[in-house]
Design a protein around this motif. Structure first.
Motif, PDB file in Angstrom:
ATOM      1  N   LYS A  10      35.320 -23.425  13.462  1.00 48.42           N
ATOM      2  CA  LYS A  10      34.080 -24.015  12.964  1.00 48.42           C
ATOM      3  C   LYS A  10      34.029 -24.079  11.435  1.00 48.42           C
ATOM      4  CE  LYS A  10      31.184 -22.732  16.920  1.00 48.42           C
ATOM      5  NZ  LYS A  10      30.010 -21.962  17.375  1.00 48.42           N
ATOM      6  N   VAL A  11      34.950 -23.400  10.784  1.00 49.36           N
ATOM      7  CA  VAL A  11      34.996 -23.440   9.329  1.00 49.36           C
ATOM      8  C   VAL A  11      35.608 -24.770   8.908  1.00 49.36           C
ATOM      9  CG1 VAL A  11      35.869 -22.360   7.248  1.00 49.36           C
ATOM     10  CG2 VAL A  11      35.200 -20.943   9.193  1.00 49.36           C
ATOM     11  N   THR A  12      34.819 -25.617   8.268  1.00 47.50           N
ATOM     12  CA  THR A  12      35.266 -26.961   7.914  1.00 47.50           C
ATOM     13  C   THR A  12      36.128 -26.938   6.650  1.00 47.50           C
ATOM     14  OG1 THR A  12      33.351 -27.379   6.501  1.00 47.50           O
ATOM     15  CG2 THR A  12      33.121 -27.866   8.853  1.00 47.50           C
ATOM     16  N   PRO A  13      36.870 -28.009   6.404  1.00 44.13           N
ATOM     17  CA  PRO A  13      37.666 -28.094   5.168  1.00 44.13           C
ATOM     18  C   PRO A  13      36.809 -27.943   3.915  1.00 44.13           C
ATOM     19  CG  PRO A  13      38.389 -29.744   6.730  1.00 44.13           C
ATOM     20  CD  PRO A  13      37.149 -29.120   7.320  1.00 44.13           C
ATOM     21  N   LEU A  14      35.577 -28.490   3.954  1.00 47.24           N
ATOM     22  CA  LEU A  14      34.697 -28.371   2.792  1.00 47.24           C
ATOM     23  C   LEU A  14      34.309 -26.913   2.564  1.00 47.24           C
ATOM     24  CD1 LEU A  14      31.740 -30.753   1.938  1.00 47.24           C
ATOM     25  CD2 LEU A  14      31.706 -28.335   1.374  1.00 47.24           C
ATOM     26  N   VAL A  30      33.524 -35.171  -1.521  1.00 48.78           N
ATOM     27  CA  VAL A  30      33.642 -36.219  -0.500  1.00 48.78           C
ATOM     28  C   VAL A  30      34.972 -36.170   0.260  1.00 48.78           C
ATOM     29  CG1 VAL A  30      33.790 -38.727  -0.141  1.00 48.78           C
ATOM     30  CG2 VAL A  30      31.984 -37.766  -1.598  1.00 48.78           C
ATOM     31  N   PRO A  31      36.103 -35.930  -0.418  1.00 44.68           N
ATOM     32  CA  PRO A  31      37.385 -35.918   0.318  1.00 44.68           C
ATOM     33  C   PRO A  31      37.497 -34.807   1.359  1.00 44.68           C
ATOM     34  CG  PRO A  31      37.759 -36.180  -2.040  1.00 44.68           C
ATOM     35  CD  PRO A  31      36.326 -35.801  -1.874  1.00 44.68           C
ATOM     36  N   TYR A  32      36.619 -33.812   1.301  1.00 43.34           N
ATOM     37  CA  TYR A  32      36.721 -32.666   2.208  1.00 43.34           C
ATOM     38  C   TYR A  32      35.795 -32.766   3.417  1.00 43.34           C
ATOM     39  CZ  TYR A  32      39.108 -30.678  -1.826  1.00 43.34           C
ATOM     40  OH  TYR A  32      39.969 -30.461  -2.873  1.00 43.34           O
ATOM     41  N   SER A  33      35.077 -33.873   3.544  1.00 48.93           N
ATOM     42  CA  SER A  33      34.140 -33.988   4.655  1.00 48.93           C
ATOM     43  C   SER A  33      33.959 -35.442   5.061  1.00 48.93           C
ATOM     44  CB  SER A  33      32.782 -33.392   4.264  1.00 48.93           C
ATOM     45  OG  SER A  33      31.836 -33.554   5.295  1.00 48.93           O
ATOM     46  N   THR A  34      33.805 -35.664   6.364  1.00 40.34           N
ATOM     47  CA  THR A  34      33.534 -37.005   6.870  1.00 40.34           C
ATOM     48  C   THR A  34      32.043 -37.322   6.848  1.00 40.34           C
ATOM     49  OG1 THR A  34      33.457 -36.129   9.128  1.00 40.34           O
ATOM     50  CG2 THR A  34      35.572 -37.015   8.352  1.00 40.34           C
ATOM     51  N   SER A  35      31.217 -36.294   6.623  1.00 37.07           N
ATOM     52  CA  SER A  35      29.771 -36.464   6.527  1.00 37.07           C
ATOM     53  C   SER A  35      29.259 -35.509   5.455  1.00 37.07           C
ATOM     54  CB  SER A  35      29.106 -36.180   7.881  1.00 37.07           C
ATOM     55  OG  SER A  35      27.715 -36.414   7.817  1.00 37.07           O
ATOM     56  N   ARG A  38      25.361 -34.457   5.034  1.00 36.74           N
ATOM     57  CA  ARG A  38      24.864 -33.588   6.100  1.00 36.74           C
ATOM     58  C   ARG A  38      25.443 -32.177   5.956  1.00 36.74           C
ATOM     59  NH1 ARG A  38      26.394 -35.102  12.140  1.00 36.74           N
ATOM     60  NH2 ARG A  38      28.417 -34.406  11.350  1.00 36.74           N
ATOM     61  N   GLU A  39      26.730 -32.102   5.649  1.00 41.19           N
ATOM     62  CA  GLU A  39      27.354 -30.783   5.534  1.00 41.19           C
ATOM     63  C   GLU A  39      26.849 -30.029   4.300  1.00 41.19           C
ATOM     64  OE1 GLU A  39      31.712 -28.625   5.891  1.00 41.19           O
ATOM     65  OE2 GLU A  39      31.545 -30.799   6.128  1.00 41.19           O
ATOM     66  N   LEU A  40      26.618 -30.738   3.217  1.00 39.11           N
ATOM     67  CA  LEU A  40      26.075 -30.083   2.030  1.00 39.11           C
ATOM     68  C   LEU A  40      24.706 -29.483   2.335  1.00 39.11           C
ATOM     69  CD1 LEU A  40      27.039 -32.615  -0.795  1.00 39.11           C
ATOM     70  CD2 LEU A  40      27.898 -30.286  -0.510  1.00 39.11           C
ATOM     71  N   GLN A  41      23.884 -30.241   3.044  1.00 39.56           N
ATOM     72  CA  GLN A  41      22.565 -29.747   3.413  1.00 39.56           C
ATOM     73  C   GLN A  41      22.675 -28.495   4.285  1.00 39.56           C
ATOM     74  OE1 GLN A  41      20.115 -32.624   5.429  1.00 39.56           O
ATOM     75  NE2 GLN A  41      18.280 -31.347   5.352  1.00 39.56           N
ATOM     76  N   GLN A  42      23.608 -28.507   5.225  1.00 43.74           N
ATOM     77  CA  GLN A  42      23.812 -27.357   6.100  1.00 43.74           C
ATOM     78  C   GLN A  42      24.270 -26.129   5.297  1.00 43.74           C
ATOM     79  OE1 GLN A  42      26.657 -28.994   8.848  1.00 43.74           O
ATOM     80  NE2 GLN A  42      25.072 -29.826  10.234  1.00 43.74           N
ATOM     81  N   LEU A  43      25.152 -26.343   4.338  1.00 44.20           N
ATOM     82  CA  LEU A  43      25.665 -25.237   3.524  1.00 44.20           C
ATOM     83  C   LEU A  43      24.579 -24.670   2.613  1.00 44.20           C
ATOM     84  CD1 LEU A  43      29.171 -26.725   2.676  1.00 44.20           C
ATOM     85  CD2 LEU A  43      28.733 -24.657   4.012  1.00 44.20           C
ATOM     86  N   VAL A  44      23.674 -25.533   2.151  1.00 45.06           N
ATOM     87  CA  VAL A  44      22.546 -25.061   1.340  1.00 45.06           C
ATOM     88  C   VAL A  44      21.625 -24.194   2.193  1.00 45.06           C
ATOM     89  CG1 VAL A  44      20.456 -25.780   0.124  1.00 45.06           C
ATOM     90  CG2 VAL A  44      22.619 -26.933  -0.339  1.00 45.06           C
TER      91      VAL A  44
END
Length: 213
Positions: A10-14, A30-35, A38-44
């Motif tokens: 579950k640990v993403t490249p980003l 951007v190169p580390y995620s396809t979305s 959304r992933e930035l918001q989740q990490l915040v």
């Protein structure tokens, strides 16, 4: 063992890319995620990232007092996309001991790219574009005097009192360093005023009869 493997998957490249104390621009992630958004918001939400400004994030450092922000120099460099800048609080002029006493709750950032006032991580920064300014390790008291005189009208000080003290204490500064700082960084008005002071000071120290020799 299976649960551990699932958790690692579950640990993403980003998320793997993040390092504590580092500052990131959205475009660099951007190169580390396809979305990426959304992933930035989740990490915040998860506390892995903190949003410092639009499109600017940092991974908090852990300390005994909780999450700590990145070094200010790293935050400013990421915002500007440039390491060439000089940041300071105007309270530094008080170190000249010319009668300035005010304390300021802002940071001025001389740079080559941006001219704006903006909050980064809830702190206010006044970005000012300038063609020339010294490196942080090359700031001298002579430069501070020139810069203070450049900005004197913006300071919450008695201008006449500061100017009077500065002129009286001019001999406490290195004349060569002051002349160079003035030539490199002084405004037109500051150059005119300081050159007049320096000229008057030179005449005052000349031995009697020197002009007639």
């Amino acid at each position: 063992m299976k649960a551990q493997s699932t958790s690692q998957e579950k640990v993403t490249p980003l998320a793997k890319h993040l390092r504590a104390g580092k500052v990131y621009r959205r475009e660099d992630l951007v190169p580390y995620s396809t979305s990426v958004d959304r992933e930035l918001q989740q990490l915040v939400v998860a506390g892995r990232l903190t949003k410092a400004a639009q499109g600017l994030y940092y991974a908090p450092r852990k300390s005994v007092f909780g999450d700590a922000p990145p070094a200010e120099s790293d935050l400013l460099a990421a915002f500007l996309k440039d390491k060439e800048f000089l940041s300071f609080n105007p309270s530094v002029y008080n170190s000249l001991r010319l009668g300035t006493t005010q304390l300021y709750n802002k940071t001025i950032v001389y740079n080559h790219k941006r001219h704006c006032v903006i909050k980064l991580d809830h702190r206010s920064y006044d970005f000012r574009m300038k063609h020339r300014f010294p490196r942080p390790n090359q700031v001298t008291v002579e430069y501070l005097l020139v810069d203070m005189l450049n900005n004197l009208s913006e300071l919450a000080e008695d201008e006449e009192m500061v100017l009077e003290r500065a002129q009286k204490k001019l001999n406490q500064f290195d004349a060569k360093k002051l002349t160079k700082a003035l030539a490199d960084f002084g405004s037109v008005a500051t150059k005119r005023m300081l050159n007049t002071w320096l000229s008057a000071s030179n005449h005052a120290t000349e031995p009697k009869g020197a002009l007639n020799e």
